[in-house]
Design an enzyme around this catalytic site. Structure first.
Site, PDB file in Angstrom:
ATOM      1  N   ASP A 283       0.566  -1.004   0.121  1.00 51.50           N
ATOM      2  CA  ASP A 283       0.051   0.264   0.008  1.00 51.50           C
ATOM      3  C   ASP A 283       0.983   1.068   0.057  1.00 51.50           C
ATOM      4  O   ASP A 283       1.989   1.351   0.278  1.00 51.50           O
ATOM      5  CB  ASP A 283      -0.925  -0.486   0.752  1.00 51.50           C
ATOM      6  CG  ASP A 283      -2.353   0.893   0.521  1.00 51.50           C
ATOM      7  OD1 ASP A 283      -2.296   1.588   0.374  1.00 51.50           O
ATOM      8  OD2 ASP A 283      -2.934   0.616   1.779  1.00 51.50           O
TER       9      ASP A 283
HETATM   10  C1  BGC Z   1      -4.943   3.408   0.718  1.00 56.02           C
HETATM   11  C2  BGC Z   1      -5.207   2.158  -1.097  1.00 56.02           C
HETATM   12  C3  BGC Z   1      -5.295   3.035  -2.100  1.00 56.02           C
HETATM   13  C4  BGC Z   1      -3.484   3.827  -1.771  1.00 56.02           C
HETATM   14  C5  BGC Z   1      -3.304   4.154  -4.201  1.00 56.02           C
HETATM   15  C6  BGC Z   1      -3.776   4.239  -0.228  1.00 56.02           C
HETATM   16  O1  BGC Z   1      -3.736   5.430   0.814  1.00 56.02           O
HETATM   17  O2  BGC Z   1      -5.202   2.906   1.616  1.00 56.02           O
HETATM   18  O3  BGC Z   1      -6.087   1.699  -0.203  1.00 56.02           O
HETATM   19  O4  BGC Z   1      -5.368   1.359  -3.190  1.00 56.02           O
HETATM   20  O5  BGC Z   1      -3.867   4.696  -1.531  1.00 56.02           O
HETATM   21  O6  BGC Z   1      -4.291   5.542  -4.108  1.00 56.02           O
END
Ligand code: BGC
Length: 764
Positions: A283
């Site tokens: 993530d």
């Molecule tokens: C979130 C994810 C997301 C990623 C990309 C993160 O902050 O936890 O769910 O896919 O950002 O946008």
């Protein structure tokens, strides 16, 4: 001029480099093709493939093009048009040494250009065809915008509504969320992730992110293995078994080890036990965060831990790029470990069809849409259909609903005319000005015999600190715009409007940012500004209909006691206003059921229905000391899991079993007759729960094992047969073996988790 430009671009596409022109025969054998490619790659190129960057936040565009051409980027996210993606793909395919295509990802969680209801709302439909339609439509729209992968579905079980990301998931129940995980993966990927109109699904957040302590985002998860296996892991597994090509690893730690550096999680469970063959991505910035978690001393150690634990691609940090060369040199990381990760990244690109045609979703410039937001690109009918099915009728005293298509309606509330809020969080490429608010929806659906008079009545909140927080992300485009009038003036206007009307419809709840990532709450009530409005409206004595917009269960004891009707609409998307109006006027009979319990108060959280049994259970109606309960208020949820009313009534007969016992490997049928006893056609959801009378470990009160959405004409009845087998009786025992133990079970069938018929059988 425009034509000349397009032709030039087409001409440049004809001279594709070596790889993009790879003969089909060489591509037939995926492992051989990828192994051959890896052999040609330098270490720097390999490490480059492991880097997933966010467009718009990490570096300026010219630098991105240079980095891609240098083979230092494997994929990007956050671009949403073919014309944005084409030059990036050109840089990879035409200008990098090996011409390896990059892929384009995006958070397509509940729609792309057309925004469908938020995931929690979709789960409320219990309608797998509707949910599949949402995912398929999103894939069609996003792939037409040159996108290859979505960071979805998000299948984190959440049982603590304080967590803002409850809105992004599908609720509290392992079975329901697992069923939805399967249909969404299939919806996104279609028959193959390589199809031109498919997206590769990257299931998230692996794992257990929904169980963060206290509902505080990004927090710790500490959980028994039995609970993990029984309740929290099944949905990820279901997505993987359905063929999800990617897995996004969670930001939280699990029993002391961050998911991002968790070898057990990624090697042992995901790859070895579950046989996952796709790509894992961290993530956002999660590898860097290993230092802050305190499991890595510095960035180098963080990168080492992540690659060794099994993170193939690092999202939004440059640690692999910076640290892996040194780690290889020192021998701390082996080339084999890098190659393993590269193989998965290239494998995912292969599976997305990008080696066969890197431009398969981007297309040629000549075909670029003149207006990416053109109305013709939206799928409004599908969105309206899914949104209607997602709404849950919580209260309806004296048949206040449906509304008559005549007379005067006072429409009030800060959410009645907000195009942005109705889209919900993670609204992808959705555009607020294309959203239908409730105000617009009422106008369109009511017909000319209805007069709708509107007053805003209140701001979402009067707490400036909260407004500031919610507007913090993008101060140029604040999400919350405060009406500058005094609260008293706004309420006075609303009361005046209400006094002129036959019925009040009040759209209240949360702004979309209140149910989002990093939006944990300590209170779940409707903010005080809005409650004051509701109290004033109630005092007019006019029938009061609440249209709730929110992304999590709210605390609704006051509303339950005082409103005449309550419709939970969640954040219902681009067509939300039409869909709500369809339900309010009875053009659609509500059929949604809660995928999550609503607590009476924050203090009673968690209130999930499938809780473990205890030695001193509280028995409703038998107050007394020394049972498991709170003494200051009524116990149990305000609205239980699976609950939801209709404009008609349904009656469920006692259960008929095909036999008093089930043999191992055998089957048993449980049938009920469900009858629509009211005067309207309608749909309901029959839910089947299993209660294990006694086992080697403590078992839940009950667990959902099957459900069926049934449409019945007024007066019609139908016999519905469920077939149970041994798998439905299995659970994880103390040694984490998935077993069914002989003994007595109860099967319960009903219209919510509390009101059920019951029959008992034995497993022999
Ligand atoms: C979130 C994810 C997301 C990623 C990309 C993160 O902050 O936890 O769910 O896919 O950002 O946008």
């Amino acid at each position: 001029m425009k034509m000349l430009c397009s032709l030039a671009v087409v001409a440049s596409l004809i001279s594709l480099p070596a790889l993009a022109a790879t003969p089909a025969a060489q591509l037939d054998n995926k492992p051989a093709f990828i192994a051959g490619l890896i052999k040609k790659m330098t270490l720097e190129e390999k490490i480059g493939q492991l880097r997933l960057i966010s467009i718009g936040t990490e570096m300026p565009q010219p630098r991105i093009l240079q980095e891609i051409a240098a083979g230092r980027i494997g994929g990007t996210f956050n671009t949403v048009t073919p014309s944005e993606n084409r030059p990036l793909q050109d840089a990879a395919v035409k200008h990098s040494r090996l011409g390896i295509p990059i892929f384009f990802a995006y958070d397509i969680v509940h729609g792309h250009r057309t925004v469908f209801p938020i995931s929690l709302a979709q789960a409320s439909s219990w309608d797998m065809d509707a949910i599949a339609l949402g995912a398929r439509t999103s894939a069609i729209e996003a792939s037409a915008d040159g996108i290859d992968m979505t960071f979805a579905p998000m299948v984190d079980i959440s049982r603590d509504p304080r967590w803002g990301r409850t809105s992004e998931g599908f609720g509290e129940d392992p079975h329901l969320v697992s069923e939805i995980a399967k249909v969404t993966v299939r919806g996104f990927q279609g028959t193959s992730a390589a199809n031109r109109d498919s997206l590769m699904a990257s299931v998230k957040h692996f794992a257990l992110y929904g169980a963060v302590e206290g509902g505080r985002d990004y927090n710790t998860v500490d959980m028994s293995p039995m609970r993990m296996y029984q309740d929290y892991l099944p949905p990820y597994r279901a997505a993987i078994d359905a063929g999800a090509g990617g897995v996004m690893v969670a930001l939280n730690s699990i029993n002391g080890v961050p998911a991002t550096s968790n070898t057990w999680l990624m090697h042992d469970l995901l790859r070895k036990d579950w046989g996952f063959k796709g790509v894992t991505v961290s993530d956002h910035g999660a590898i860097t965060e290993l230092v802050r978690h305190g499991v890595a001393q510095d960035n180098r150690e963080a990168a080492r831990l992540a690659i060794k634990a099994g993170i193939d691609m690092s999202m939004h940090d440059a640690l692999y790029l910076q640290e892996l060369p040194g780690l290889i040199k020192s021998g701390a990381v082996s080339i084999r470990e890098i190659d393993n990760a590269v193989r998965e990244v290239l494998g995912a690109k292969y599976d997305m069809g990008l080696f066969h045609d890197p431009y398969r979703r981007i297309g040629v410039a000549a075909n670029d849409p003149a207006d990416v937001n053109a109305e013709s690109r939206l799928h409004r009918a599908a969105a309206r259909q899914v949104a209607r099915a997602s709404m849950v009728l919580l209260e309806n005293r004296n048949q206040t609903l449906p509304l008559k298509k005549s007379g005067t309606i006072a429409l009030v509330g800060p959410l009645a005319d907000s195009q942005l809020d109705i889209l919900g969080s993670w609204s992808a490429a959705g555009v607020a000005r294309q959203a239908i608010t409730l105000r617009q929806g009422l106008r369109d659906v009511a017909g000319d015999k209805v007069r709708v008079i509107y007053a805003r009545g209140a701001n979402i909140t009067n707490d400036e600190r909260i407004v500031e927080y919610l507007n913090y992300l993008d101060t140029d485009n604040p999400e919350i715009i405060q009406d500058k009038r005094s609260p008293a003036d706004m309420i006075a206007e609303a009361v005046k409007v209400a006094e002129e009307a036959d019925v009040i419809v009040a759209a209240v709840g949360e702004s979309r940012g209140m149910s989002h990532e990093s939006s944990s709450r300590t209170r779940l009530d409707i903010p005080a500004s809005q409650r004051a409005l509701l109290e004033a409206l109630k005092a007019t004595g006019k029938p009061l209909v609440l249209v709730l917009m929110n992304g999590r269960p709210l605390e609704l004891t006051w509303e339950q006691a005082h409103a005449d009707a309550v419709l939970e609409t969640w954040f219902s998307g681009t067509e939300g206003g039409h869909a709500i109006a369809d339900v309010l006027f009875g053009d659609y009979n509500p059929s949604g059921k809660l995928p999550v319990s609503f607590p009476r108060s924050v203090g009673q959280i968690p209130t999930y229905y499938n809780r473990l049994r205890v030695g001193r259970p509280f028995v409703e109606g038998k107050p007394g000391n020394y049972t498991s309960q709170y003494f200051e208020e009524k116990n149990g949820p305000l609205y239980p899991f699976g609950y939801g009313l209709s404009y008609t009534d349904f009656d469920v007969s006692p259960i008929t079993l095909s036999a008093p016992a089930m043999a191992r490997k055998g089957k048993l049928d449980a049938s009920v007759t469900v009858r629509n006893t009211g005067a309207r056609d309608g749909e309901t959801v029959l839910q089947l729960y299993i209660h294990d009378e006694a086992a080697s470990v403590v078992r839940p009160e009950k667990e959902l094992k099957d459900f069926r959405k049934v449409a019945l004409k007024a007066g019609e009845s139908r016999t519905v047969r469920f077939t149970l087998d041994e798998d439905d009786l299995k659970f994880f025992n103390a040694r984490l073996q998935h077993v069914a133990e002989a003994g007595q079970f109860a099967v319960q069938i009903g219209l919510d988790s509390e009101n059920v018929q019951q029959a008992v059988f034995e497993l022999r």
